[in-house]
Design an enzyme around this catalytic site. Structure first.
Site, PDB file in Angstrom:
ATOM      1  N   HIS A  39       0.841  -1.204   0.000  1.00  0.00           N
ATOM      2  CA  HIS A  39       0.000   0.000   0.000  1.00  0.00           C
ATOM      3  C   HIS A  39       0.880   1.261   0.000  1.00  0.00           C
ATOM      4  CE1 HIS A  39      -2.846  -2.935   2.033  1.00  0.00           C
ATOM      5  NE2 HIS A  39      -3.558  -2.509   1.026  1.00  0.00           N
ATOM      6  N   GLN A 150      -0.886  -4.662  -8.609  1.00  0.00           N
ATOM      7  CA  GLN A 150      -0.968  -5.713  -9.632  1.00  0.00           C
ATOM      8  C   GLN A 150      -1.172  -7.103  -9.025  1.00  0.00           C
ATOM      9  OE1 GLN A 150       2.425  -6.332 -12.480  1.00  0.00           O
ATOM     10  NE2 GLN A 150       1.725  -8.440 -12.182  1.00  0.00           N
ATOM     11  N   ASP A 152      -3.524  -8.055  -7.306  1.00  0.00           N
ATOM     12  CA  ASP A 152      -4.931  -8.377  -7.584  1.00  0.00           C
ATOM     13  C   ASP A 152      -5.177  -8.173  -9.080  1.00  0.00           C
ATOM     14  OD1 ASP A 152      -5.739  -8.860  -4.798  1.00  0.00           O
ATOM     15  OD2 ASP A 152      -5.246  -6.750  -4.542  1.00  0.00           O
ATOM     16  N   GLN A 155      -8.713  -8.098 -10.330  1.00  0.00           N
ATOM     17  CA  GLN A 155      -9.416  -6.913  -9.821  1.00  0.00           C
ATOM     18  C   GLN A 155      -9.093  -5.683 -10.677  1.00  0.00           C
ATOM     19  OE1 GLN A 155     -10.073  -5.716  -5.552  1.00  0.00           O
ATOM     20  NE2 GLN A 155      -8.208  -4.539  -5.883  1.00  0.00           N
TER      21      GLN A 155
HETATM   22  O1  PAF Z   1      -7.977  -4.401  -3.052  1.00  0.00           O
HETATM   23  C1  PAF Z   1      -8.659  -4.055  -2.076  1.00  0.00           C
HETATM   24  O2  PAF Z   1      -8.146  -3.815  -0.985  1.00  0.00           O
HETATM   25  C2  PAF Z   1     -10.165  -3.945  -2.241  1.00  0.00           C
HETATM   26  O3  PAF Z   1     -10.659  -4.926  -3.080  1.00  0.00           O
HETATM   27  C3  PAF Z   1     -10.620  -2.547  -2.677  1.00  0.00           C
HETATM   28  C4  PAF Z   1     -10.123  -2.211  -4.073  1.00  0.00           C
HETATM   29  C5  PAF Z   1     -10.139  -1.509  -1.688  1.00  0.00           C
HETATM   30  C6  PAF Z   1     -12.147  -2.494  -2.723  1.00  0.00           C
HETATM   31  O4  PAF Z   1     -12.692  -2.753  -1.461  1.00  0.00           O
END
Ligand code: PAF
Length: 281
Positions: A39, A150, A152, A155
């Site tokens: 993060h 990346q 995810d 996603q």
């Molecule tokens: O990747 C995550 O932490 C979650 O899927 C997100 C994008 C914050 C959505 O809740």
């Protein structure tokens, strides 16, 4: 500058609107908290490219299945706010569930196709939950750029598709996976692993490495490449959800695996489901 914590959706929207009116480019890092170095890298990327940076911390109930880890998902808000501030965020949006889904909320954003395989197959409804919350958060924050990891991979593909299909005015930025020294991808769920499981989980990046090495050595049959990966994961005691070789855009399984394709893994060690991937380059 000190990090400003904002809890109400209207206040978050108003703050970001003031910034935009002053000509600022607003960058956004949506998270579910339990922040780690992965993060941090997203926040730093946003800091480098935008004038203002918002991080959201919201454990989104809609993306968890009934038997999943919503209740025990790690919640470490104080540490999260510290990390977000140190990494350069200007504001942390920390809404309660009712702020994101107020009474009467009746919309689900559902991206078809891309969500059917891989994690979508074993986590029904998961990507509807993700797409819905991301769309809602984009609506509140109004960023011009949004940053995702990346790790995810599916996603990111789903969010990109949603943004394109709904013509949302936001650029989706995918940032490289940040790894532990032994290669394990940073994840909030790594906290669930005890010492023994943690050691065995290093088989995940090793399996991806081995798969990539096979392709680099001239093996293009996905079954053989994936067989090597599966064997490594199972030898480490992992229960494989899937190993896959897919096209980077469509996420469909490829008949011949080669450069530009993606190897993906989802595997359980103990009660913890880990995902990882590697783009073949
Ligand atoms: O990747 C995550 O932490 C979650 O899927 C997100 C994008 C914050 C959505 O809740």
């Amino acid at each position: 500058m000190a990090l400003e914590r904002v809890d109400a959706a209207a206040a978050m929207g108003a703050l970001a609107a003031r910034w935009r009116a002053a000509g600022a480019r607003v960058g956004f890092v949506p998270t579910m908290g339990a922040l780690h170095a992965g993060h941090r890298s997203l926040i730093q990327a946003a800091r480098a490219e935008c004038d203002r940076v918002v991080v959201s911390v919201f454990v989104n109930p809609r993306q968890f299945g009934p038997d999943e880890d919503l209740d025990r998902y790690p919640r470490t808000l104080d540490a999260d706010l510290r990390l977000a501030g140190e990494a350069g965020a200007d504001a942390a949006f920390v809404p309660k569930v009712e702020a994101v889904y107020p009474p009467g909320f009746a919309t689900t954003v559902s991206v078809s196709g891309l969500t059917e395989g891989l994690c979508g197959a074993s986590r029904p409804g998961h990507f509807d939950g993700v797409a819905t919350v991301v769309a809602r958060l984009f609506g509140i924050v109004g960023p011009c750029r949004a940053y995702f990891g990346q790790k995810d991979y599916q996603q990111v593909a789903v969010v990109r598709r949603m943004v394109a299909d709904l013509a949302l005015p936001v650029a989706v930025v995918s940032c490289p996976i940040v790894r532990e020294p032994d290669g394990l991808a940073m994840s909030s769920r790594n906290r669930y692993l005890d010492a023994d499981t943690r050691r065995r989980a290093a088989a995940v990046p090793r399996a991806l490495e081995a798969g990539a090495a096979r392709v680099a050595a001239g093996e293009h049959d996905p079954e053989r490449v994936l067989g090597v990966m599966r064997a490594l994961l199972e030898a480490a005691g992992g229960r494989v959800d899937y190993v896959a070789a897919v096209n980077a855009e469509t996420l469909r399984a490829v008949a011949r695996v080669g450069m530009g394709d993606v190897l993906l893994v989802a595997v359980r060690f103990g009660g913890t489901r880990l995902i990882d991937n590697r783009v073949l380059s």
